[in-house]
Design a protein around this motif. Structure first.
Motif, PDB file in Angstrom:
ATOM      1  N   UNK A  87     -60.382 -22.200 -24.360  1.00  0.00           N
ATOM      2  CA  UNK A  87     -59.969 -22.299 -25.757  1.00  0.00           C
ATOM      3  C   UNK A  87     -59.393 -23.198 -26.581  1.00  0.00           C
ATOM      4  N   UNK A  88     -59.505 -23.108 -27.308  1.00  0.00           N
ATOM      5  CA  UNK A  88     -58.616 -23.849 -28.570  1.00  0.00           C
ATOM      6  C   UNK A  88     -57.578 -23.974 -28.787  1.00  0.00           C
ATOM      7  N   UNK A  89     -57.038 -24.583 -28.603  1.00  0.00           N
ATOM      8  CA  UNK A  89     -55.167 -25.064 -29.016  1.00  0.00           C
ATOM      9  C   UNK A  89     -54.993 -25.551 -30.662  1.00  0.00           C
ATOM     10  N   UNK A  90     -53.536 -25.540 -31.229  1.00  0.00           N
ATOM     11  CA  UNK A  90     -53.437 -25.675 -32.041  1.00  0.00           C
ATOM     12  C   UNK A  90     -52.001 -26.078 -32.262  1.00  0.00           C
ATOM     13  N   UNK A  91     -51.622 -27.171 -31.853  1.00  0.00           N
ATOM     14  CA  UNK A  91     -50.287 -27.399 -31.746  1.00  0.00           C
ATOM     15  C   UNK A  91     -49.240 -28.130 -32.777  1.00  0.00           C
ATOM     16  N   UNK A  92     -48.022 -27.528 -33.136  1.00  0.00           N
ATOM     17  CA  UNK A  92     -47.114 -27.936 -34.434  1.00  0.00           C
ATOM     18  C   UNK A  92     -45.969 -28.535 -33.439  1.00  0.00           C
ATOM     19  N   UNK A  93     -45.495 -29.419 -33.354  1.00  0.00           N
ATOM     20  CA  UNK A  93     -44.630 -30.500 -32.760  1.00  0.00           C
ATOM     21  C   UNK A  93     -43.653 -31.182 -33.579  1.00  0.00           C
ATOM     22  N   UNK A  94     -41.986 -31.248 -32.735  1.00  0.00           N
ATOM     23  CA  UNK A  94     -41.412 -31.348 -33.273  1.00  0.00           C
ATOM     24  C   UNK A  94     -40.307 -31.907 -32.837  1.00  0.00           C
ATOM     25  N   UNK A  95     -39.475 -32.712 -33.192  1.00  0.00           N
ATOM     26  CA  UNK A  95     -37.681 -32.924 -32.923  1.00  0.00           C
ATOM     27  C   UNK A  95     -36.696 -31.829 -33.232  1.00  0.00           C
ATOM     28  N   UNK A  96     -36.173 -31.223 -32.255  1.00  0.00           N
ATOM     29  CA  UNK A  96     -34.693 -30.727 -32.439  1.00  0.00           C
ATOM     30  C   UNK A  96     -33.562 -32.155 -32.034  1.00  0.00           C
ATOM     31  N   UNK A  97     -33.500 -32.369 -33.012  1.00  0.00           N
ATOM     32  CA  UNK A  97     -32.070 -34.020 -32.932  1.00  0.00           C
ATOM     33  C   UNK A  97     -30.364 -32.827 -33.025  1.00  0.00           C
ATOM     34  N   UNK A  98     -30.330 -31.159 -33.086  1.00  0.00           N
ATOM     35  CA  UNK A  98     -29.026 -31.027 -33.739  1.00  0.00           C
ATOM     36  C   UNK A  98     -29.824 -29.558 -32.630  1.00  0.00           C
ATOM     37  N   UNK A  99     -28.525 -28.621 -32.073  1.00  0.00           N
ATOM     38  CA  UNK A  99     -28.746 -27.785 -31.746  1.00  0.00           C
ATOM     39  C   UNK A  99     -27.667 -26.798 -31.152  1.00  0.00           C
ATOM     40  N   UNK A 100     -27.451 -26.100 -31.001  1.00  0.00           N
ATOM     41  CA  UNK A 100     -26.088 -25.247 -30.577  1.00  0.00           C
ATOM     42  C   UNK A 100     -26.254 -24.538 -28.998  1.00  0.00           C
ATOM     43  N   UNK A 101     -25.339 -24.563 -28.160  1.00  0.00           N
ATOM     44  CA  UNK A 101     -25.020 -23.573 -27.164  1.00  0.00           C
ATOM     45  C   UNK A 101     -25.111 -24.182 -25.597  1.00  0.00           C
ATOM     46  N   UNK A 102     -24.964 -23.901 -24.791  1.00  0.00           N
ATOM     47  CA  UNK A 102     -25.518 -24.228 -23.419  1.00  0.00           C
ATOM     48  C   UNK A 102     -26.807 -23.925 -23.132  1.00  0.00           C
TER      49      UNK A 102
END
Length: 163
Positions: A87-102
């Motif tokens: 199958x063909x895949x198409x990906x959106x790549x992200x950096x997550x510099x800020x988040x909350x929780x454990x």
């Protein structure tokens, strides 16, 4: 004439507060997993009713138990032939510099680990060999959005081009 039909997916790299570590999943729960033993970012397939950022936020919530406070698009990659059955895949790549929780210790796909970005970039972790092509763009000191194409055949990248 038909265009590419692909599975749309997200891939996120959750960063520590100082940006020196990244939360990765080690796919170690199912030996039949095509990613078994590899470290990877968090993410997965987009649901039909989601935009890519909502999909990334849901995947990170499901896989790591945390909320993405800030999300930066790193780029996109077309992976023709990547899937187990070609199958063909198409990906959106992200950096997550800020988040909350454990963050969770793991999930049904694997265990979660904070890994030094330097080790990721130096190839000191078991990962898809092809990740070395785009990870320097994701973790660049002054990143700019990139768009790449990485055709696969029989589980191996054939080439890499980026604009």
């Amino acid at each position: 004439m038909t265009g590419v039909q692909a599975i749309i997916a997200t891939l996120g790299y959750v960063l520590s507060a100082d940006g020196r570590e990244v939360l990765m999943i080690r796919r170690d729960t199912r030996p039949d997993d095509m990613h078994f033993g590899y470290y990877n970012g968090l993410g997965g397939k987009l649901e039909p009713d989601e935009d890519v950022v909502s999909g990334l936020r849901r995947e990170v919530r499901e896989e790591a138990g945390i909320e993405c406070d800030a999300v930066d698009l790193s780029g996109t990659i077309s992976w023709p032939g990547f899937g187990r059955a070609g199958e063909n895949w198409f990906g959106f790549l992200f950096r997550v510099p800020s988040w909350s929780g454990t963050p969770l210790q793991g999930n049904d796909e694997g265990s979660l680990h904070w890994m030094p970005v330097a080790d990721v970039l130096a190839g000191r972790l078991p990962m898809w060999e092809s990740d070395r092509h785009f990870l320097p763009l994701v973790f660049a000191a002054s990143p700019s959005v990139f768009h790449g194409v990485m055709p696969f055949s029989n589980g191996r990248a054939l080439s890499w081009s980026v604009s």
